[in-house]
Design a protein around this motif. Structure first.
Motif, PDB file in Angstrom:
ATOM      1  N   VAL A 202       0.834  -1.194   0.000  1.00 21.26           N
ATOM      2  CA  VAL A 202       0.000   0.000   0.000  1.00 21.26           C
ATOM      3  C   VAL A 202       0.873   1.249   0.000  1.00 21.26           C
ATOM      4  O   VAL A 202       1.831   1.347   0.769  1.00 21.26           O
ATOM      5  N   CYS A 204       0.455   5.564   0.220  1.00 25.83           N
ATOM      6  CA  CYS A 204      -0.452   6.664   0.534  1.00 25.83           C
ATOM      7  C   CYS A 204       0.374   7.921   0.789  1.00 25.83           C
ATOM      8  O   CYS A 204       1.523   7.834   1.233  1.00 25.83           O
ATOM      9  N   PHE A 256       4.668   3.696   4.307  1.00 26.63           N
ATOM     10  CA  PHE A 256       4.160   4.134   3.007  1.00 26.63           C
ATOM     11  C   PHE A 256       5.301   4.378   2.015  1.00 26.63           C
ATOM     12  O   PHE A 256       5.177   4.088   0.823  1.00 26.63           O
ATOM     13  N   CYS A 266      -5.199   0.566   6.859  1.00 19.73           N
ATOM     14  CA  CYS A 266      -4.653   0.993   5.567  1.00 19.73           C
ATOM     15  C   CYS A 266      -4.668  -0.146   4.544  1.00 19.73           C
ATOM     16  O   CYS A 266      -4.777   0.102   3.339  1.00 19.73           O
ATOM     17  N   ALA A 272      -6.585   3.793  -1.511  1.00 19.76           N
ATOM     18  CA  ALA A 272      -5.154   3.545  -1.644  1.00 19.76           C
ATOM     19  C   ALA A 272      -4.829   2.633  -2.826  1.00 19.76           C
ATOM     20  O   ALA A 272      -3.703   2.649  -3.347  1.00 19.76           O
TER      21      ALA A 272
END
Length: 277
Positions: A202, A204, A256, A266, A272
């Motif tokens: 992920v 972000c 991130f 998350c 995302a």
């Protein structure tokens, strides 16, 4: 310096939109002294305050005064609204010195056909007035995969209102005129512990170019943490510098950077997924 900070001056909303996750938090209208404290903490941190996380900021009767206070301290104010009460407070908003207004036109999703037309026309009337005053104005249609027929009607109404036969489209939107834009987007799955797990890969921009402050003072990594599940600290209890440099904040931020979700929330964020490679 952060490109923007989201400040939720109220978590109360006058709509019950199907695309919104709502919030279970206690309803709050932020007090002026608390907003002034936040401004003091944000000096040197950002130049742009976005009045949005949950809630409808135009419901806050002191919003124009908050914007003027922010301007006096060197901040630019951006308001995101569902647009439903612009007919009654729009002129006051324009006079407040607001820098930018985002209008979520996709809030029409749950309206009747008659209500939809009245609502859209009122939003476009405000957009004209705001644009004439030099305010950066953005019309958002973030439901491209949900209500294509009504989106087409809204697009036609926009073109008719501004006397446009055609515009140059991109995947993300179009320029209607100088400082007046249209944004396209798809509906997305808000982060929720009950949402599907998308894996730890992920990315972000949370905590790298923005973060949020909820109406009770809770500092969160991004503007989609509707219930403060990833609260890093409270700005009314702890200096913001300490909150942002805390071990928890740094772990999320560093995660991130390496495209790894440190938190389960998350991993379960539909927005995302847009940044996956």
């Amino acid at each position: 310096m952060y490109s923007r900070v989201y400040v939720e001056i109220t978590n109360i909303c006058n709509k019950n939109c199907s695309f919104c996750p709502k919030t279970k938090r206690t309803p709050i209208m932020m007090q002026k002294e608390n907003f002034e404290h936040i401004l003091s903490e944000l000096e040197g941190v950002t130049k742009y305050i976005y009045y949005h996380l949950m809630g409808e900021p135009l419901l806050h009767k002191e919003l124009p005064e908050f914007i003027k206070l922010a301007s006096s301290r060197g901040f630019n104010s951006a308001v995101t609204t569902n647009g439903t009460i612009l007919p009654t407070v729009g002129d006051t908003l324009i006079e407040s010195g607001v820098y930018k207004v985002n209008i979520s036109l996709h809030s029409f999703a749950d309206l009747s056909e008659e209500e939809f037309e009245k609502y859209t026309l009122s939003c476009l009337d405000f957009a004209k007035k705001a644009n004439d005053k030099g305010i950066l104005t953005v019309l958002r249609l973030w439901n491209g995969d949900f209500d294509k027929e009504r989106n087409e009607k809204a697009l036609k109404m926009i073109k008719d209102a501004f006397g446009i036969n055609a515009w140059h489209d991109s995947d993300r939107g179009a320029r209607i005129r100088h400082r007046l834009h249209l944004e396209y987007g798809e509906r997305f799955e808000w982060p929720s512990l009950s949402a599907s797990d998308g894996g730890e890969n992920v990315f972000c921009y949370g905590l790298s170019d923005h973060f949020g402050i909820l109406s009770d003072g809770s500092v969160v990594p991004c503007c989609l943490d509707s219930d403060g599940l990833l609260t890093l600290g409270n700005i009314f209890d702890t200096p913001l510098s300490e909150i942002l440099s805390s071990e928890k904040a740094q772990k999320i931020k560093d995660g991130f950077k390496n495209r790894k979700a440190v938190s389960e929330l998350c991993r379960r964020c539909g927005y995302a997924k847009r940044f996956k490679v």
